[in-house]
Design an enzyme around this catalytic site. Structure first.
Site, PDB file in Angstrom:
ATOM      1  N   ASP A 122     -22.400 109.096-116.778  1.00  0.00           N
ATOM      2  CA  ASP A 122     -23.242 107.986-116.347  1.00  0.00           C
ATOM      3  C   ASP A 122     -22.609 106.657-116.738  1.00  0.00           C
ATOM      4  OD1 ASP A 122     -25.537 106.703-115.335  1.00  0.00           O
ATOM      5  OD2 ASP A 122     -26.451 106.646-117.323  1.00  0.00           O
ATOM      6  N   ASP A 147     -24.021 101.082-110.764  1.00  0.00           N
ATOM      7  CA  ASP A 147     -24.760 102.150-111.412  1.00  0.00           C
ATOM      8  C   ASP A 147     -24.512 103.489-110.715  1.00  0.00           C
ATOM      9  OD1 ASP A 147     -26.540 103.524-112.970  1.00  0.00           O
ATOM     10  OD2 ASP A 147     -28.326 102.780-111.950  1.00  0.00           O
TER      11      ASP A 147
END
Ligand code: NAG
Ligand code: NAG
Ligand code: NAG
Length: 491
Positions: free
Chosen positions: A367, A163
């Site tokens: 992201d 992440d």
């Protein structure tokens, strides 16, 4: 032997990552140079796409890995695709969109408050996001990209969601009663079975790094530092802050700070935890700064591809001729996220008629954990309008949630899809692949334009993982720049 004109036409075709219908172009080339110029232009502005390559059922295309030769290279697998070696998971488009909305909202709420927005009342210090590094991961099944790392001595393997939107790396840890650990695929990590485990003490400077990395003050048990992190949804992890030998590929990193999670509430699928690639001091990127020079790179596979990779170190890309770099945004957003300046978008070779101020107002981040690309409302509507205008020969069908450009390709074997390019600061033009332009609507021969509109012009834009698929993304944190490799960097 092919003539040079045909050869150069072929070059375009081969570089288009998708299967192409060659015959029409070859036949038309015979009509003379004018026609051939038209075709070259058409191929420049359009993808000729086989419908079966964008619609399910998708089967795993097993290809040998061709990631960087770095020792730290890890294989990335798409969890909801046919290449995932476990329970196969089908998500509906609506489920994905509601996951994305929650993640966008949580990134939004943890976004640094700019001095301008608070009329200068808050100083820089208080403009720290309330919960940095705690972006919404999503409920079970939504953590779509995972890697396998080694932990401990002797080393055991753990599958972690990686992440770029959060910082702390953690895994579920013993002693952990069944009730407060969720079910995971691998046996739970046990510090007692590792020779290289050690606790971090409450009084150590490392313990105090947790505030910036998790948004929560560390606690103390005995003299051991205790971390807690809560993500945008109800999920959380609490446990001992500790040091351990982390193994990435065949590289080992002794003394790596991680969370030994003794109380975890799951929304992490059956994965063993999280690998934090964010920007604070406790992220993997910062902790390995000396070894890897704050450079990492990944290539996200398509749901049916099998050779994605995540790799660390300066050798992750071979040439800055093929990788195009845009600087990280100068805005404050860059202190917490991988922010870039999106300047414009083109559809079928034409720039959208919107001012770059539309993008600048809220900023844009890249992201790994958000599926679709979320745009300011004005940008989305211009994009959708331009796209629909070039897709009039296909049957438009009712939209799905916030997606309003949806089509039914029943009966078609191939389509002509306008290319979409994102232009970032420095005139860095990033061409999206067909899988980054259209997304299937589950269970039907239908697709939608794979972008979504934020509800408000001040919400930040997100360049999501669907659009990043198959491009090698290079995060040169030390060089303060983000690189985009060409499509087909992995499959
Ligand atoms: C996750 O996927 C599994 C298998 O498809 C399914 O049984 C389960 O209900 C899903 N969980 C959620 C929260 O959607
Ligand atoms: C780490 O700290 C915990 C809590 O204080 C303690 O129970 C455990 O024995 C310690 N482990 C080591 C290896 O020191
Ligand atoms: C930006 O790059 C494109 C090609 O990618 C080129 O055609 C265009 O002239 C460039 N524009 C500027 C302002 O440099």
């Amino acid at each position: 032997m092919a003539s040079p004109a045909i050869k150069s036409s072929f070059r375009y075709v081969l570089f288009t990552y998708f299967v192409v219908i060659l015959m029409p172009s070859l036949l038309m080339l015979n009509k003379g140079t004018h026609a051939s110029e038209e075709i070259l232009k058409a191929e420049k502005d359009f993808h000729l796409v086989e419908v079966s390559s964008i619609l399910p059922p998708l089967t795993c295309k097993s290809t040998a890995s061709r990631g960087p030769k770095e020792k730290s290279t890890l294989k990335i697998v798409h969890r909801s695709g046919p290449c995932y070696n476990g329970e196969s998971i089908r998500l509906t488009l609506s489920q994905i969109l509601s996951h994305d909305q929650a993640r966008v909202a949580s990134i939004q709420s943890s976004r640094p408050v700019s001095i301008a927005e608070t009329n200068g009342i808050r100083d820089r210090k208080t403009s720290i996001p309330n919960k940095p590094g705690s972006a919404y991961i999503g409920t079970d099944n939504f953590s779509n990209y995972v890697v396998t790392v080694g932990l401990g001595t002797p080393k055991k393997s753990y599958t972690l969601v990686f992440d770029t939107g959060s910082d702390l790396t953690w895994t579920q840890c013993q002693p952990c009663k069944k009730k407060i650990c969720y079910r995971q695929n691998d046996p739970i990590y046990d510090p007692l079975q590792s020779l290289s485990y050690s606790n971090v003490s409450c009084s150590s400077p490392q313990c105090s790094l947790l505030i910036a990395g998790t948004g929560y003050k560390p606690g103390c048990t005995g003299s051991t530092c205790v971390y807690s992190i809560q993500y945008g949804d109800e999920s959380y992890s609490v446990g001992l802050f500790a040091k351990e030998t982390l193994t990435l590929g065949s590289d080992s990193i002794p003394g790596f700070l991680f969370g030994c999670g003794q109380s975890n509430r799951g929304s992490f699928g059956k994965n063993d935890g999280l690998l934090g690639l964010g920007r604070s001091k406790i992220s993997l990127v910062s902790q390995t700064a000396k070894k890897y020079g704050e450079v990492f790179s990944y290539c996200l596979p398509t749901p049916y591809g099998s050779n994605g990779f995540l790799s660390f170190g300066k050798g992750v890309y071979s040439s800055s001729k093929t990788v195009k770099f845009t600087p990280f945004s100068a805005s404050e957003l860059s202190e917490y996220y991988y922010a870039v300046d999106l300047v414009s978008i083109s559809v079928g070779g034409k720039l959208l008629p919107i001012s770059f101020k539309v993008f600048q107002k809220a900023g844009t981040i890249v992201d790994s954990g958000t599926f679709f690309t979320w745009l300011p409302p004005a940008a989305y509507s211009a994009l959708s309008r331009a796209f629909r205008k070039q897709m009039t020969s296909y049957k438009q069908v009712p939209g799905v949630d916030v997606m309003d450009a949806c089509y039914d390709f029943t009966g078609l074997t191939s389509i002509k899809l306008p290319k979409i390019s994102f232009i970032f600061r420095g005139n860095v033009t990033v061409d999206l692949g067909a899988n980054g332009i259209l997304t299937p609507v589950s269970g039907q021969k239908q697709v939608c334009l794979a972008f979504a509109a934020n509800s408000d012009a001040s919400e930040l834009g997100i360049f999501g993982n669907v659009q990043q698929q198959t491009m090698q993304m290079v995060f040169d944190v030390a060089g303060r720049r983000l690189g985009f490799g060409p499509l087909g960097g992995c499959s």
